[in-house]
Design a protein around this motif. Sequence first.
Motif, mmCIF file in Angstrom:
data_model
loop_
_atom_site.group_PDB
_atom_site.id
_atom_site.type_symbol
_atom_site.label_atom_id
_atom_site.label_comp_id
_atom_site.label_asym_id
_atom_site.label_seq_id
_atom_site.Cartn_x
_atom_site.Cartn_y
_atom_site.Cartn_z
ATOM 1 N N ASP A 322 0.933 -1.293 0.104
ATOM 2 C CA ASP A 322 -0.242 0.022 -0.046
ATOM 3 C C ASP A 322 0.830 1.324 -0.152
ATOM 4 O OD1 ASP A 322 -2.261 -1.417 -0.089
ATOM 5 O OD2 ASP A 322 -2.694 -1.543 2.216
ATOM 6 N N TYR A 323 1.875 1.148 0.812
ATOM 7 C CA TYR A 323 2.782 2.234 0.814
ATOM 8 C C TYR A 323 3.401 2.708 -0.535
ATOM 9 C CZ TYR A 323 6.628 5.395 2.123
ATOM 10 O OH TYR A 323 7.466 6.745 2.384
ATOM 11 N N ILE A 324 3.915 1.576 -1.351
ATOM 12 C CA ILE A 324 4.750 1.779 -2.286
ATOM 13 C C ILE A 324 3.644 2.270 -3.655
ATOM 14 C CG2 ILE A 324 5.549 0.474 -4.309
ATOM 15 C CD1 ILE A 324 7.014 -1.277 -2.232
ATOM 16 N N SER A 325 2.492 1.713 -3.239
ATOM 17 C CA SER A 325 1.261 2.318 -4.413
ATOM 18 C C SER A 325 1.109 3.708 -4.176
ATOM 19 C CB SER A 325 -0.012 1.569 -4.149
ATOM 20 O OG SER A 325 -1.096 1.832 -5.054
ATOM 21 N N ASP A 326 1.085 4.081 -2.748
ATOM 22 C CA ASP A 326 0.943 5.717 -2.704
ATOM 23 C C ASP A 326 2.002 6.268 -3.260
ATOM 24 O OD1 ASP A 326 -0.394 8.110 -1.346
ATOM 25 O OD2 ASP A 326 1.150 7.749 -0.109
ATOM 26 N N MET A 327 3.235 6.012 -3.044
ATOM 27 C CA MET A 327 4.367 6.746 -3.590
ATOM 28 C C MET A 327 4.531 6.756 -4.995
ATOM 29 S SD MET A 327 6.448 7.961 -1.161
ATOM 30 C CE MET A 327 4.614 8.328 -0.499
ATOM 31 N N LYS A 328 4.042 5.616 -5.620
ATOM 32 C CA LYS A 328 3.963 5.649 -7.331
ATOM 33 C C LYS A 328 2.913 6.602 -7.618
ATOM 34 C CE LYS A 328 5.588 1.147 -7.839
ATOM 35 N NZ LYS A 328 5.271 -0.590 -8.468
ATOM 36 N N THR A 329 1.570 6.683 -7.022
ATOM 37 C CA THR A 329 0.565 7.727 -7.351
ATOM 38 C C THR A 329 1.145 9.303 -7.298
ATOM 39 O OG1 THR A 329 -1.116 6.240 -6.631
ATOM 40 C CG2 THR A 329 -1.381 8.619 -6.735
ATOM 41 N N LYS A 330 2.004 9.512 -6.334
ATOM 42 C CA LYS A 330 2.661 10.752 -6.279
ATOM 43 C C LYS A 330 4.076 10.951 -7.089
ATOM 44 C CE LYS A 330 0.736 11.508 -1.582
ATOM 45 N NZ LYS A 330 1.026 11.199 -0.393
#
Length: 334
Positions: A322-330
């Motif tokens: 989930d953390y990696i997905s958020d970083m990719k989104t940004k």
Amino acid sequence: MRSKLLSMVLTGALCVGMLSGCGGQTASNEGGSSASSDKPYHVTVIVKHTDGHFNKVIAGARAYDAEHDNVTVEIQSPTAATAYDEQVNMIETALGNPGIDAVVIAPQQSTSTATLVSSTDKPVVALDTDFTSDKKACFVGTGNEDAALSGGKAVAEACKALGKDKPTAVIIAGVQGDETHEARLRGYRDAIEAAGGQVLEVQYTDTMPDKAAAAMEAVIQKYPNGVDAVLSIADDMALAAAKVIKDSGNTNYADTVLCGFDGNQSAIEAVMDGSLTIDIAQMGYDMGYKAVEAAVEVLDGGKVEGFIDSGSKVVDSSNIDDYISDMKTKGLWE
């Protein structure tokens, strides 16, 4: 979004480049106001230095710039976290420049920064590390002690899962006297002691990985039978400690629980491959965004809370995706 002129001060020289809008990146604006006037504002953001964490902070500040045509954000950075004179010169210059409307500062030295801003009439926002001043509009950053406490509790639980109910721990600290680093140290210590454990050593390393490596070498030499946990106040030091443990070949450290602090990509990847156990992620992108947002709110005559918490998250194998997905989104994951 129109392109804006941003500047990064590195190694004492000013490097200027044109940067375009951030491709629709947005930040969490809970508790903040997204509205602003159409007055043109120039906001200077002075960070401590450039590393994985502050790159996220810078990205957030630039995102606010890209989303607001009337706001220009200038980024400045000393060459190192202990390049005190460089940052002092940056702060003095920004405060004295009539073309700069507000200054956001991540202070290397809180006391000297408070002195520097004592006579300014410009809005000043503390970023990442707080300082005491009646000229300061607010502090935007991580609740460092609470974040470290949460991470320390997760470390204690990980130790308990390994059968170590009263863990022994070493804390690799940063710059002695730095408010942020001392807050993280307190949080870590409180968590370990609350679990019935003991902090054997606190090693200050000036946030320099080579000093962290030397500190870890000294720990292994002093405690050849191993310690249960090593908690670092920044990711770079945690990674340096992990490498020393691996290279030492000391099997008594094979199941030592390792914890970093920042949420940088290199540390999260280390959690993925098992080199680190836990990482406490700062929401650096939101921190930078919210700091500029607060400065503009004050320039518009509005009021802001004295402390704006940009948030944190304890990252381990259970929530790393989930953390990696958020970083990719940004756009913060390469």
